[in-house]
Design a protein around this motif. Sequence first.
Motif, short mmCIF file in Angstrom:
data_model
loop_
_atom_site.label_atom_id
_atom_site.label_comp_id
_atom_site.label_asym_id
_atom_site.label_seq_id
_atom_site.Cartn_x
_atom_site.Cartn_y
_atom_site.Cartn_z
N ALA A 1 21.07 31.57 48.24
CA ALA A 1 19.96 31.18 47.37
C ALA A 1 19.82 29.66 47.36
O ALA A 1 20.73 28.92 47.73
N GLY A 2 18.62 29.21 46.93
CA GLY A 2 18.38 27.78 46.83
C GLY A 2 17.46 27.28 47.93
O GLY A 2 16.94 28.05 48.76
N HIS A 3 17.21 25.98 47.92
CA HIS A 3 16.32 25.35 48.88
C HIS A 3 17.08 24.25 49.61
O HIS A 3 17.87 23.52 49.01
N ARG A 4 16.83 24.14 50.91
CA ARG A 4 17.45 23.07 51.68
C ARG A 4 16.71 21.77 51.45
O ARG A 4 15.56 21.75 50.99
N SER A 5 17.34 20.67 51.77
CA SER A 5 16.74 19.35 51.58
C SER A 5 15.65 19.10 52.62
O SER A 5 15.52 19.84 53.62
N ARG A 6 14.86 18.06 52.40
CA ARG A 6 13.78 17.73 53.31
C ARG A 6 14.33 17.24 54.65
O ARG A 6 15.46 16.76 54.75
N GLY A 7 13.51 17.36 55.68
CA GLY A 7 13.91 16.90 57.00
C GLY A 7 14.27 18.05 57.91
O GLY A 7 14.24 19.23 57.53
N ARG A 8 14.62 17.70 59.10
CA ARG A 8 14.99 18.71 60.08
C ARG A 8 16.29 19.39 59.67
O ARG A 8 17.27 18.73 59.34
N PRO A 9 16.34 20.73 59.70
CA PRO A 9 17.56 21.42 59.29
C PRO A 9 18.68 21.20 60.31
O PRO A 9 18.44 21.13 61.52
N THR A 10 19.88 21.06 59.81
CA THR A 10 21.03 20.90 60.69
C THR A 10 21.32 22.21 61.41
O THR A 10 21.00 23.30 60.93
N GLY A 11 21.94 22.08 62.57
CA GLY A 11 22.28 23.27 63.34
C GLY A 11 23.33 24.10 62.63
O GLY A 11 24.26 23.59 62.02
N SER A 12 23.17 25.39 62.68
CA SER A 12 24.11 26.31 62.05
C SER A 12 24.39 27.46 63.00
O SER A 12 23.68 27.67 64.00
#
Length: 464
Positions: free
Chosen positions: A405-416
């Motif tokens: 749950a929740g929202h990721r921060s702004r910008g390009r998402p890091t690789g996972s």
Amino acid sequence: MGDFNAKVGSDNSDYEYVMGHHGLGEMSENGELLAEFGGNNDIVIGGSLFPHRPVHKVTWVSRDGLTDQIKSTTSASAENGEGASLWIHRQEEKIGRRFNTRRLEDAAVRRSFVEELENQAAEGGSVEDQWTAIKNAFIATGENNLGELRTQRKQWITDDSWMKIEERRDAKAAIERAKTRGAKAAARQRYTALEKEVKRSCKRDKRAWTESLDDEELDDLADRISAAGIKINVNKTKSLDINTVNPSNFTVAGQAVENVESFQYLGSQMASDGGTKIDIGARIKKARAAFASYRNIWKNNQISRRTKTRIFNSNVKSVLLYASETWCVSVENTQRLQVFINRCLRYIIRAWWPHNWISNAELHRRCHQKPIATEIRERKWRWVGHTLRRGGNEICKQALDWNPAGHRSRGRPTGSWWRSLSKEIKEVDESLTWQQVKAMAGNRPGWRSFTTALCTTRGAQEEK
């Protein structure tokens, strides 16, 4: 041989037989190569074995003002006085007597120790005489007030097992005393047999001791545990926050828990950024130590290249790729792994520049090796298939469908790891969905064809 621009650092984990823990800073890339060279040639970095002043460990200062460390070695001998060598050959060390220094926590014992030591202090004489008098004073005072520190014997180990342990210790010493290859091989064979016998005997003793506990003893043990309560060792408890801006602060039993940037769990390094760079670096260190332990096999001309390659795959690469199914590898990490494997393979077949130099493609062909990225992808999807075929209540299977749950921060998402999984699926077929992939796992022939297409696509991309 001049100076090596290498910083070995103070962390000698997996390099205990190559270096000590009295270095400076953290190990650099040249430091890793220097440690690998020492492990492959059975020599030790002597300058890191004993404590020295930092000024004696440093020979230059970098441009950014950070002090760097250089370990040097010379080919001059000690007799001609042309400099001292910081490399020493490994030799048998004599371990001195150890005293029970915990008794110094008692004020009365500490006072008696100091008074007796002051009374035995000697004055005058040469430096050697003064040093001998000081050493003898400490030994005599330690014997009178502290006593020797002895290893506590496990209550479940029988006398027969302890006799086998003593025989194993004598057999290990016989290996070091052996003068010829035949004698060393015979001593090593005897030590291996005794090692297996000691493990079997200790397992039998522990099983018999556990089964011998009757109900009354178990009840008494439970009562003592409940009376004492379960106490958490706060010093061994650590806190690790992953991908968070504000670190958590909490206490246990009124004591603050230390927040760390990385933590070892089941042989893998967990990092606060959720990445695998630290874990891959640790695996390379362990694989480098494993590779150095087989240097006699790599140098043996009587063993075929095929046998050496099989030993490398089973005993070195398996250490390197432990838990690689859960890695989210980047181009940088893949390059680090591939460079290490190429260096090991060139050492095995003696393909060094400039005389026996061959390309990496030819090196992999001769040693029957796949690109490391392809092997990691094969391992990952093999593990995904096993997980998807498990029962519906398995936690590892539920984790594949878990959406935090929740929202990721702004910008390009890091690789996972999950993003790399989705990307690889789209490389095979843009229309494939995760639900279709899950349904495919139950059909083993179909799953095998799917994973083959995944790895073939990766291999074609790497060849380009």
